[in-house]
Design a protein around this motif. Sequence first.
Motif: not given
Length: 104
Positions: A35-40, A58-64, A87-88, A93-104
């Motif tokens: 679960i992440g959140k939109v930051t901008s 275009i959204i910028t988001y963050e997540f843990k 919240s989104i 990717s568990p091996t590289n979390p920098n590879q990420n996306r959202v589905r909306y």
Amino acid sequence: MGFLILIFIIFIIILLLFSGNFSSYIPRYREKQAIGKVTSLNSTTRTNQYGVSYVTYIITYEFKAEDEKTYTGKQSIGSKRLSPETSITVYYSPTNPNQNRVRY
């Protein structure tokens, strides 16, 4: 004929392995969710080939991720408007979390 089909399949596999798009693809059965959140939210106005203007957001988001580190992402969401702090669900990717996306 069967030999040509085999050569064609091998060619496609090699092409996919060496293309940049294939390496960033995360198979759905391997991706993790957070679960992440939109930051901008930014918008851009574009014009299609027929001269019709439209707005794309275009959204910028963050997540843990599982490693408890915070990651960010940026993605075009078309005409859907999400406000900051929304919240989104983020898929990564568990091996590289920098590879990420959202589905909306």
